[in-house]
Design a protein around this motif. Structure first.
Motif, PDB file in Angstrom:
ATOM      1  N   GLN A 192      -2.522 -12.361  26.073  1.00 52.15           N
ATOM      2  CA  GLN A 192      -1.969 -11.219  26.788  1.00 52.15           C
ATOM      3  C   GLN A 192      -2.956 -10.715  27.842  1.00 52.15           C
ATOM      4  O   GLN A 192      -2.570 -10.291  28.920  1.00 52.15           O
ATOM      5  CB  GLN A 192      -1.622 -10.076  25.825  1.00 52.15           C
ATOM      6  CG  GLN A 192      -0.878  -8.945  26.521  1.00 52.15           C
ATOM      7  CD  GLN A 192      -1.037  -7.607  25.808  1.00 52.15           C
ATOM      8  OE1 GLN A 192      -2.101  -7.296  25.276  1.00 52.15           O
ATOM      9  NE2 GLN A 192       0.011  -6.832  25.797  1.00 52.15           N
ATOM     10  N   ALA A 193      -4.242 -10.792  27.520  1.00 53.56           N
ATOM     11  CA  ALA A 193      -5.247 -10.192  28.383  1.00 53.56           C
ATOM     12  C   ALA A 193      -5.789 -11.136  29.453  1.00 53.56           C
ATOM     13  O   ALA A 193      -6.586 -10.716  30.282  1.00 53.56           O
ATOM     14  CB  ALA A 193      -6.406  -9.674  27.533  1.00 53.56           C
ATOM     15  N   LYS A 194      -5.401 -12.398  29.448  1.00 54.47           N
ATOM     16  CA  LYS A 194      -6.039 -13.365  30.353  1.00 54.47           C
ATOM     17  C   LYS A 194      -5.006 -14.186  31.117  1.00 54.47           C
ATOM     18  O   LYS A 194      -4.072 -14.742  30.525  1.00 54.47           O
ATOM     19  CB  LYS A 194      -6.946 -14.309  29.562  1.00 54.47           C
ATOM     20  CG  LYS A 194      -8.145 -13.624  28.921  1.00 54.47           C
ATOM     21  CD  LYS A 194      -9.039 -14.631  28.247  1.00 54.47           C
ATOM     22  CE  LYS A 194     -10.209 -13.959  27.543  1.00 54.47           C
ATOM     23  NZ  LYS A 194     -11.095 -13.240  28.472  1.00 54.47           N
ATOM     24  N   PHE A 195      -5.234 -14.284  32.421  1.00 52.19           N
ATOM     25  CA  PHE A 195      -4.312 -15.009  33.294  1.00 52.19           C
ATOM     26  C   PHE A 195      -5.161 -15.731  34.324  1.00 52.19           C
ATOM     27  O   PHE A 195      -5.839 -15.097  35.132  1.00 52.19           O
ATOM     28  CB  PHE A 195      -3.363 -14.001  33.942  1.00 52.19           C
ATOM     29  CG  PHE A 195      -2.169 -14.586  34.646  1.00 52.19           C
ATOM     30  CD1 PHE A 195      -1.672 -13.976  35.794  1.00 52.19           C
ATOM     31  CD2 PHE A 195      -1.511 -15.699  34.169  1.00 52.19           C
ATOM     32  CE1 PHE A 195      -0.541 -14.476  36.449  1.00 52.19           C
ATOM     33  CE2 PHE A 195      -0.385 -16.205  34.809  1.00 52.19           C
ATOM     34  CZ  PHE A 195       0.102 -15.582  35.949  1.00 52.19           C
ATOM     35  N   ASP A 249       1.594  -6.164  29.551  1.00 55.10           N
ATOM     36  CA  ASP A 249       2.205  -7.479  29.360  1.00 55.10           C
ATOM     37  C   ASP A 249       2.289  -8.272  30.659  1.00 55.10           C
ATOM     38  O   ASP A 249       2.234  -9.491  30.648  1.00 55.10           O
ATOM     39  CB  ASP A 249       3.628  -7.319  28.804  1.00 55.10           C
ATOM     40  CG  ASP A 249       3.623  -6.888  27.350  1.00 55.10           C
ATOM     41  OD1 ASP A 249       4.558  -6.167  26.946  1.00 55.10           O
ATOM     42  OD2 ASP A 249       2.694  -7.272  26.612  1.00 55.10           O
ATOM     43  N   ARG A 250       2.441  -7.591  31.776  1.00 52.04           N
ATOM     44  CA  ARG A 250       2.732  -8.269  33.039  1.00 52.04           C
ATOM     45  C   ARG A 250       1.459  -8.472  33.835  1.00 52.04           C
ATOM     46  O   ARG A 250       0.666  -7.550  34.022  1.00 52.04           O
ATOM     47  CB  ARG A 250       3.741  -7.453  33.847  1.00 52.04           C
ATOM     48  CG  ARG A 250       5.035  -7.272  33.088  1.00 52.04           C
ATOM     49  CD  ARG A 250       6.072  -6.557  33.889  1.00 52.04           C
ATOM     50  NE  ARG A 250       7.322  -6.450  33.110  1.00 52.04           N
ATOM     51  CZ  ARG A 250       8.489  -6.145  33.607  1.00 52.04           C
ATOM     52  NH1 ARG A 250       8.620  -5.907  34.901  1.00 52.04           N
ATOM     53  NH2 ARG A 250       9.562  -6.067  32.835  1.00 52.04           N
ATOM     54  N   MET A 251       1.292  -9.704  34.317  1.00 54.03           N
ATOM     55  CA  MET A 251       0.134 -10.029  35.149  1.00 54.03           C
ATOM     56  C   MET A 251       0.582 -10.833  36.351  1.00 54.03           C
ATOM     57  O   MET A 251       1.559 -11.590  36.282  1.00 54.03           O
ATOM     58  CB  MET A 251      -0.930 -10.782  34.344  1.00 54.03           C
ATOM     59  CG  MET A 251      -1.467  -9.963  33.168  1.00 54.03           C
ATOM     60  SD  MET A 251      -2.833 -10.719  32.296  1.00 54.03           S
ATOM     61  CE  MET A 251      -4.196 -10.484  33.457  1.00 54.03           C
ATOM     62  N   TYR A 252      -0.156 -10.675  37.452  1.00 59.07           N
ATOM     63  CA  TYR A 252       0.244 -11.241  38.742  1.00 59.07           C
ATOM     64  C   TYR A 252      -0.985 -11.813  39.447  1.00 59.07           C
ATOM     65  O   TYR A 252      -2.093 -11.305  39.306  1.00 59.07           O
ATOM     66  CB  TYR A 252       0.827 -10.151  39.651  1.00 59.07           C
ATOM     67  CG  TYR A 252       1.942  -9.328  39.055  1.00 59.07           C
ATOM     68  CD1 TYR A 252       1.658  -8.277  38.173  1.00 59.07           C
ATOM     69  CD2 TYR A 252       3.267  -9.577  39.383  1.00 59.07           C
ATOM     70  CE1 TYR A 252       2.688  -7.507  37.635  1.00 59.07           C
ATOM     71  CE2 TYR A 252       4.293  -8.811  38.850  1.00 59.07           C
ATOM     72  CZ  TYR A 252       3.996  -7.779  37.985  1.00 59.07           C
ATOM     73  OH  TYR A 252       5.015  -7.014  37.453  1.00 59.07           O
ATOM     74  N   ALA A 276      -3.356  -8.653  39.341  1.00 59.83           N
ATOM     75  CA  ALA A 276      -2.835  -7.308  39.080  1.00 59.83           C
ATOM     76  C   ALA A 276      -2.112  -7.309  37.742  1.00 59.83           C
ATOM     77  O   ALA A 276      -1.648  -8.353  37.266  1.00 59.83           O
ATOM     78  CB  ALA A 276      -1.899  -6.861  40.195  1.00 59.83           C
ATOM     79  N   THR A 277      -2.009  -6.132  37.142  1.00 59.59           N
ATOM     80  CA  THR A 277      -1.276  -5.991  35.888  1.00 59.59           C
ATOM     81  C   THR A 277      -0.312  -4.817  35.998  1.00 59.59           C
ATOM     82  O   THR A 277      -0.503  -3.911  36.817  1.00 59.59           O
ATOM     83  CB  THR A 277      -2.221  -5.721  34.696  1.00 59.59           C
ATOM     84  OG1 THR A 277      -2.717  -4.381  34.769  1.00 59.59           O
ATOM     85  CG2 THR A 277      -3.390  -6.681  34.672  1.00 59.59           C
ATOM     86  N   SER A 278       0.714  -4.846  35.174  1.00 63.32           N
ATOM     87  CA  SER A 278       1.584  -3.674  35.059  1.00 63.32           C
ATOM     88  C   SER A 278       2.171  -3.652  33.662  1.00 63.32           C
ATOM     89  O   SER A 278       2.222  -4.663  32.963  1.00 63.32           O
ATOM     90  CB  SER A 278       2.682  -3.665  36.126  1.00 63.32           C
ATOM     91  OG  SER A 278       3.675  -4.618  35.831  1.00 63.32           O
ATOM     92  N   VAL A 337       3.015 -13.895  27.315  1.00 62.08           N
ATOM     93  CA  VAL A 337       2.233 -15.117  27.130  1.00 62.08           C
ATOM     94  C   VAL A 337       3.081 -16.376  27.326  1.00 62.08           C
ATOM     95  O   VAL A 337       2.602 -17.382  27.813  1.00 62.08           O
ATOM     96  CB  VAL A 337       1.572 -15.115  25.736  1.00 62.08           C
ATOM     97  CG1 VAL A 337       0.875 -16.430  25.460  1.00 62.08           C
ATOM     98  CG2 VAL A 337       0.557 -13.982  25.643  1.00 62.08           C
ATOM     99  N   LYS A 338       4.354 -16.311  27.007  1.00 62.97           N
ATOM    100  CA  LYS A 338       5.189 -17.513  27.104  1.00 62.97           C
ATOM    101  C   LYS A 338       6.017 -17.557  28.384  1.00 62.97           C
ATOM    102  O   LYS A 338       6.881 -18.420  28.542  1.00 62.97           O
ATOM    103  CB  LYS A 338       6.128 -17.586  25.899  1.00 62.97           C
ATOM    104  CG  LYS A 338       5.389 -17.741  24.583  1.00 62.97           C
ATOM    105  CD  LYS A 338       6.352 -17.784  23.408  1.00 62.97           C
ATOM    106  CE  LYS A 338       5.595 -17.877  22.094  1.00 62.97           C
ATOM    107  NZ  LYS A 338       6.502 -17.872  20.931  1.00 62.97           N
TER     108      LYS A 338
END
Lengths: 111, 111
Positions: B71-74, B30-33, B92-94, B52-53
């Motif tokens: 969820q998969a794209k930032f 869920d988490r992206m940086y 990065a993701t976590s 996402v929100k």
């Protein structure tokens, strides 16, 4: 903005020597401390995630300790090998869920 | 296939141009940086998103914007690139536990 400091900035050791470096971080609002290994032209890779005061982690010849009350962590490498050459990053995760990275310690192991 | 991918890997652009850096992940996190790395300064957080929100500014968000399309794209955008945005950018993701997983990085040069 929180201050995470690593020392030394760079280190050259002979193959077979043992070495250690330090990560200093704020002792308040602590949630976790990460150590990453970052080779040139690659992504940082997690070595250890440490969450409890007094934690000691070990992976092969590399180990780490954590003191959250005084705000420091040590990374130790026993019997350094040329393949250990990399930048070692620490990252402090505060309870606000932001990561704060140190500037890294660049280790060169001379064969 | 890599779990966290970034496109492009290298980009040279001119001052004033709009540029977008994309990050995709297959880890289901869920988490992206987004971070930038400058020599001697370590990794600094630009923006982060916990779902996402959810979009949050990091340490150095000025001059940048982000979009969490799924969820998969930032994506990270520089609306009007300037030379001091020349840097290495990491996504990065976590999963909510402390460990982060980094993409391969995008080297951006603004002339």
């Amino acid at each position: 903005i929180l201050n995470v400091e690593q020392s030394p900035q760079s280190l050259h050791v002979q193959e077979g020597d043992s070495t250690n470096f330090t990560c200093s971080f704020p002792s308040s609002n602590f949630y976790a401390l990460h150590w990453y290994r970052w080779e040139t032209a690659k992504s940082p890779e997690a070595l250890f995630v440490m969450t409890l005061n007094g934690d000691e982690k070990k992976k092969g010849r590399i180990s780490a300790t954590l003191n959250t009350k005084e705000g420091y962590s040590y990374l130790y490498i026993k019997g350094s090998q040329p393949e250990d050459s990399a930048t070692y990053l620490c990252a402090f995760l505060a309870t606000g869920n932001q990561f704060y990275f140190g500037t890294g310690t660049s280790l060169t192991v001379i064969p | 296939d890599a779990d966290v991918t970034q496109t492009p890997r290298n980009r040279i652009t001119k001052t004033g141009k709009r540029i977008m850096l994309e990050c995709s992940q297959t880890k289901g996190h869920d988490r992206m940086y987004w971070y930038r790395q400058d020599p001697g300064l370590g990794l600094r957080l630009i923006y982060y998103s916990f779902d996402v929100k959810d979009i949050n500014k990091g340490e150095i968000s000025d001059g940048y914007s982000v979009s969490r399309q799924a969820q998969a794209k930032f994506s990270l955008s520089l609306e009007s690139a300037i030379p001091n945005q020349t840097a290495l950018y990491f996504c990065a993701t976590s999963a909510g536990v402390p460990e982060q997983f980094f993409g391969p990085g995008t080297r951006l040069t603004v002339l």
